[in-house]
Scaffold this motif. Sequence first.
Motif, PDB file in Angstrom:
ATOM      1  N   GLY A 278     -45.007 -35.597  16.907  1.00  0.00           N
ATOM      2  CA  GLY A 278     -43.803 -35.459  17.713  1.00  0.00           C
ATOM      3  C   GLY A 278     -44.095 -35.565  19.202  1.00  0.00           C
ATOM      4  N   LEU A 279     -45.189 -34.937  19.642  1.00  0.00           N
ATOM      5  CA  LEU A 279     -45.573 -35.016  21.053  1.00  0.00           C
ATOM      6  C   LEU A 279     -45.999 -36.434  21.429  1.00  0.00           C
ATOM      7  CD1 LEU A 279     -47.568 -31.671  21.339  1.00  0.00           C
ATOM      8  CD2 LEU A 279     -45.398 -32.194  22.472  1.00  0.00           C
ATOM      9  N   LEU A 280     -46.754 -37.084  20.561  1.00  0.00           N
ATOM     10  CA  LEU A 280     -47.167 -38.467  20.832  1.00  0.00           C
ATOM     11  C   LEU A 280     -45.952 -39.382  20.924  1.00  0.00           C
ATOM     12  CD1 LEU A 280     -50.191 -38.741  18.346  1.00  0.00           C
ATOM     13  CD2 LEU A 280     -50.323 -38.505  20.833  1.00  0.00           C
ATOM     14  N   SER A 281     -45.009 -39.208  20.001  1.00  0.00           N
ATOM     15  CA  SER A 281     -43.790 -40.028  20.008  1.00  0.00           C
ATOM     16  C   SER A 281     -43.014 -39.855  21.299  1.00  0.00           C
ATOM     17  CB  SER A 281     -42.923 -39.652  18.809  1.00  0.00           C
ATOM     18  OG  SER A 281     -41.690 -40.326  18.837  1.00  0.00           O
ATOM     19  N   ALA A 282     -42.994 -38.619  21.806  1.00  0.00           N
ATOM     20  CA  ALA A 282     -42.236 -38.315  23.021  1.00  0.00           C
ATOM     21  C   ALA A 282     -43.040 -38.547  24.291  1.00  0.00           C
ATOM     22  CB  ALA A 282     -41.765 -36.860  22.972  1.00  0.00           C
ATOM     23  N   SER A 283     -44.242 -39.117  24.166  1.00  0.00           N
ATOM     24  CA  SER A 283     -45.121 -39.393  25.315  1.00  0.00           C
ATOM     25  C   SER A 283     -45.486 -38.128  26.078  1.00  0.00           C
ATOM     26  CB  SER A 283     -44.477 -40.418  26.265  1.00  0.00           C
ATOM     27  OG  SER A 283     -44.416 -41.670  25.640  1.00  0.00           O
ATOM     28  N   ARG A 284     -45.699 -37.055  25.331  1.00  0.00           N
ATOM     29  CA  ARG A 284     -46.249 -35.833  25.903  1.00  0.00           C
ATOM     30  C   ARG A 284     -47.733 -35.746  25.545  1.00  0.00           C
ATOM     31  NH1 ARG A 284     -40.970 -36.813  26.820  1.00  0.00           N
ATOM     32  NH2 ARG A 284     -39.897 -35.017  27.759  1.00  0.00           N
TER      33      ARG A 284
END
Length: 740
Positions: A304-310
Amino acid sequence: MILTLALLAGLVAAWLLIGVVEKFRLGLRFTQALLYVPFKLAYRIADGRINIARNAAAPVIYVISHQSRLEPALMLSLLPEDTLHILDQASAKSPWLEPWRELGRTIAFNAEHIFVSRRLVRVLKGKGRLAVYLPDAVEPDIKTFRLFRAVTRIAMQADARIVPIFVAGARTLPVSLTPADKAPRRWFPRLSISVLEPMTIAELVARNPDQSSNTNALFDRFAEARLFGSDLNRGLFLAMRDAADRVGASHPIVEDVVSGTLNYRKLFIGARVLGRRFEAVTAPGEAVGVLLPNANGVVLSLIGLLSASRVAAMINYTAGRASVTAAVRTAEVRTVVSSRAFIDKANLADIVAAVEEGGAKLLWLEDVRASVTVLDKLAAALLWRWPLQPQNAAKPAVILFTSGSEGTPKAVVLSHRNLLVNAMQAEARITISPADILLNVLPVFHSFGLTGGTILPLVTGVKLFLYPSPLHYKLIPEVARKARPTLMFGTDTFLANYARTAKDGDFFSLRFIVAGAEAVKPETRRVYRERFQAEIIEGFGLTEASPVVAVNTAIHGRDGTVGRLLPAMRMKLEPVEGISGAGRLWLDGPNLMMGYMTSDRPGELQPLNGWHDTGDIVSVDREGFITIRGRAKRFAKIAGEMVSLGAVEMLVQSLWPEEHHAVVAVPDRRRGERIVLVTTADEAEPDELRKFGRQAGAADLMVPNDIVRVEEIPVLGSGKTDYVATRKLAIERLGLSAAA
């Protein structure tokens, strides 16, 4: 009839037109171009690098990975027409290949004579070109490795350049040579041709002069072609989604002991739902803490963080309050994702307080789940294949914190490309497939547990079974019996403890175990070989390298070493005063970190420029196998002589193999430093150790006179010995606090 003829005429005209385009685009003969067109259209082949092979100055040997029945036809269509192709018996006789065999010169491979060296050398010396099709084996057996030796010998005699070629995606074709359970079939996968620059054997050896024999230099170059066959600029989210496309969205990919199994589709749907919530409370590029155990939730949160560029900052909740607070401040973490159930069960209220003391707020997964609506789930189910934000492989993906086994932990910033490259470097060395199940007990805040134990399976389709704590020595063997893993990652400390409590059949399903973080003791290796028929293959890594640097394999392995350097890495050894036959290891490669963040400059990336000093003292044999002699900080200077504390530990372990030992150096007014043994062996006596040391040929300086007996050796959450705590314990027990 007229319409049918018109359609056929149109198809022929289109075929001829595309053939003309390919002829001029790639410099092919017209017949080559015409026979290449069906492949180009059916498999959307990325062939931009094939001109490297076509333009290579003769004499040249094209070394091609033979994954399917398609490669000979492709190469006959694309390589210069004067190339002599050495085909396997099936390709030399196959009727459907007849039109392509007419495009060039071919001979059948004679398995009895390997290669007729003199004839082929004459061909090459006459400015010739040779195409050799080698079996697609990450870990070639002895017979296959003879082919590498033969190619090396021919190349050296003819002073020929080597051009490795790998067709990415060919393993999944219906005509693949790999069993279907290990390479799921797809009718029309997208193919990409990986071609490396021409180099002679001498030039290949010169890239890593400290570690390459001639044949291994060729083998390593061949592995690089496989590595660069992957699109390493996709970003981790897209690489994981590509794996879902290869093996199928319904392929089971993650399982834990509580939540059960998730397939790729469910995994990405859940990750998108979480990613939306992360977007609402954080900014793109922001470091977001992850304080979770090995369970499905940590994988969902990471994706989820990777998808959101976090950027996922993995919090080591075993490091203590001070280290957690320092980590949060150093990475400028403002939000930490965690679970109330986990915090309560693991009794981590003090760690939550440390997070808040560092200036971050907790985002509880229970609250996130409660806020999810039916509309959120529906949107995620429809859009699961697409990331929430644009992906950039050059951007930071993860922040990890070094173990602190010898000092203050540092924040290591790793990009998407660092992590993906390292996973694929391992995949180019170790044989794995979607038929495997990997049991990961190493925490995801540990670099080995994150890259090898989590990212590697997600980007290769290997099913991942997560267990929340490596310290459950009695339960993990039972879990292995039920989950039936074929692969397992661990450390010597953990593996030795599992073996003590395991029944003989608990690890029966394992093909091999990859061990890192500390040296594998001979006794641990023996127990797993004899009781469980499982081979422990030892590797070496550091967080700054994402982390894997070198690894043995089941076939190319040497006990007592940590294996050979991974593809595309370089190393150099810096001489160290007082140590012969070894040097301080420096590394360079695409898996090396972006840089550090430090407590004095929080949130600021201090980039790595050039080579990285590992601080490890190593020796390398002529085949490239690396032996760790010790950390530079793990050498004691006694009366002017350098003594490896790691070597002393190995000596003690040989005498009392059933016990745990740690060797540290403490201040000594007369000799500068002295060696202290901290051990769980109640019977340990200095006289017995001195006698054993003399019999083993050890210098008197290596034998500790001081022995501190303890019930347990202090261990970090990663499984490594905590030498800082051990040294402090030794100093206190010996009454040396003031001197320290």
